[in-house]
Write an enzyme that holds these catalytic residues in place. Structure first.
Site, PDB file in Angstrom:
ATOM      1  N   ASP A 116     -69.187 -50.691  -8.071  1.00  0.00           N
ATOM      2  CA  ASP A 116     -69.058 -49.910  -7.660  1.00  0.00           C
ATOM      3  C   ASP A 116     -68.119 -51.148  -6.777  1.00  0.00           C
ATOM      4  O   ASP A 116     -67.719 -50.408  -5.836  1.00  0.00           O
ATOM      5  CB  ASP A 116     -69.755 -48.853  -7.054  1.00  0.00           C
ATOM      6  CG  ASP A 116     -70.564 -49.495  -5.752  1.00  0.00           C
ATOM      7  OD1 ASP A 116     -71.226 -50.191  -6.505  1.00  0.00           O
ATOM      8  OD2 ASP A 116     -71.041 -48.211  -5.438  1.00  0.00           O
ATOM      9  N   GLU A 117     -69.032 -52.518  -6.282  1.00  0.00           N
ATOM     10  CA  GLU A 117     -67.897 -53.188  -5.991  1.00  0.00           C
ATOM     11  C   GLU A 117     -67.598 -54.577  -6.647  1.00  0.00           C
ATOM     12  O   GLU A 117     -68.350 -55.044  -7.167  1.00  0.00           O
ATOM     13  CB  GLU A 117     -68.852 -53.868  -4.959  1.00  0.00           C
ATOM     14  CG  GLU A 117     -70.623 -53.973  -5.083  1.00  0.00           C
ATOM     15  CD  GLU A 117     -71.137 -54.054  -3.685  1.00  0.00           C
ATOM     16  OE1 GLU A 117     -70.656 -54.815  -2.216  1.00  0.00           O
ATOM     17  OE2 GLU A 117     -72.440 -53.225  -4.027  1.00  0.00           O
ATOM     18  N   ASP A 137     -64.517 -52.052  -2.805  1.00  0.00           N
ATOM     19  CA  ASP A 137     -66.198 -50.997  -2.123  1.00  0.00           C
ATOM     20  C   ASP A 137     -65.634 -49.814  -2.318  1.00  0.00           C
ATOM     21  O   ASP A 137     -64.617 -49.403  -2.154  1.00  0.00           O
ATOM     22  CB  ASP A 137     -66.682 -51.371  -1.475  1.00  0.00           C
ATOM     23  CG  ASP A 137     -68.130 -51.181  -1.359  1.00  0.00           C
ATOM     24  OD1 ASP A 137     -68.846 -50.327  -2.203  1.00  0.00           O
ATOM     25  OD2 ASP A 137     -68.641 -50.824  -0.260  1.00  0.00           O
TER      26      ASP A 137
END
Length: 360
Positions: A108-109, A14
């Site tokens: 983003d993850e 993350d």
């Protein structure tokens, strides 16, 4: 809990305050300062907040007005999704150096299955550390990670040592970890469900574990089975490297409410340009067009139409958007408009999957 010979080694990576961190990376004047991506002190919604802003209680999905109240010296910047996509692609390229089993959840993850990996490294924890180091060395951005035997526990673990940290939950630690975990920390348990659990005397995993499957199903419906399984470390969802994207959208919140359909069409034309760009960049077409309308009283309405052939270009789908706008009379002045494509032309492939036993 799952048998030892079926343990998988899953990493959840993350990125830390991703959008805000990219803005601080590209603009040194923003470094060390409270930054909100999206929104404004008048209206709009915060998409992301830097850790400097989070110290004041600023969070994503918060109104810009409230963010300004909490942090008077906050700096609002416009989102640059092209740039975030560019950086996200580079991060994923690092992931693919270690495994092809990468399931992106957002820009983003992502989940990574490193049970069998390209480096031949038996330690998922060391791989996670190496990946985080690579992200910082190559891109000057920080990431956190969670490592465990399944996606659920890895996701929970990645939040424990944020920012710029990681947490490994080894197989022998899983049950005690889950028993001691507050239910509001369980991924998939929202505020409403957590409050309901608290009212029932369920505060930690050990309390949840005392409930039978029948009780949980009665109390929470189909989710009862999920809660029964996860508190026992059972979560069989595989990392899906070809996770299908179900929709692509673009929307905009306006600085002033709009009452005229003529002005709305002007705004929708700009939104359609952005949506077309995203469709082309993702090499995607769709059949279902949805118009999203959020009124000044914050009520929301969607209007959809499915056509017989796939569309991608603005000139193709804008007439449908116009039709949806005039489909019925507006209920109030409008603060946000959005257009999305569903029923995309993505094809599902069977993912490669392997389960092997290694040391963590």
């Amino acid at each position: 809990m799952q048998e030892e010979d079926t343990y998988r080694k899953i990493i959840h990576v993350d990125m830390d305050a991703f959008y805000a961190s990219v803005e601080q990376l590209d603009n040194p004047e923003l470094r060390g300062k409270p930054v909100a991506v999206g929104g404004s002190e008048v209206r709009g919604v915060v998409s992301a907040a830097s850790y400097e802003a989070r110290k004041f209680g600023v969070r994503s999905a918060m109104s810009g007005y409230l963010a300004k109240q909490k942090c008077p010296h906050i700096i609002f910047v416009k989102p640059r999704y092209d740039r975030y996509q560019e950086i996200s692609t580079k991060v994923r390229e690092i992931f693919y150096e270690y495994t092809d089993l990468v399931e992106p959840l957002s820009l983003d993850e992502a989940y990574l299955d490193v049970t069998k990996n390209k480096k031949g490294n038996p330690s998922a924890s060391l791989i996670a550390q190496e990946i985080r180091d690579r992200i910082y060395d190559d891109l000057e951005l920080r990431a956190s990670a969670g490592i465990s035997i399944n996606k659920f526990i890895a996701k929970v673990a990645s939040d424990i040592n944020k920012p710029n940290g990681q947490k490994t939950i080894n197989p022998e630690e899983v049950l005690s970890f889950l028993e001691d975990l507050p239910v509001n920390k369980f991924y998939g348990v929202g505020k409403v469900t957590a409050a309901k659990m608290h009212n029932l005397g369920i505060f930690k995993g050990e309390d949840l574990k005392k409930k039978s499957l029948e009780e949980l199903t009665t109390l929470f419906g189909k989710s009862g089975q999920f809660y029964f399984n996860i508190v026992r470390g059972m979560h069989k969802s595989k990392v899906k490297p070809d996770r299908i994207r179900k929709s692509i959208a673009a929307e905009r919140t306006f600085s002033e409410n709009i009452s005229s359909e003529i002005f709305m069409l002007e705004r929708l034309d700009k939104i359609a340009e952005e949506l077309e760009r995203r469709m082309i960049n993702s090499e995607t077409k769709g059949k279902t067009i949805t118009l999203k309308i959020k009124y000044s009283d914050f009520t929301q309405q969607t209007r959809s139409k499915t056509v017989h052939h796939f569309l991608q270009k603005k000139e193709e789908f804008m007439p449908v958007v116009k039709e949806l706008l005039y489909q019925e009379k507006l209920q109030n002045s409008v603060r946000l408009l959005g257009i999305s494509f569903g029923n995309l032309d993505t094809e599902k492939k069977e993912p490669f999957w392997v389960q092997l036993k290694f040391e963590f």
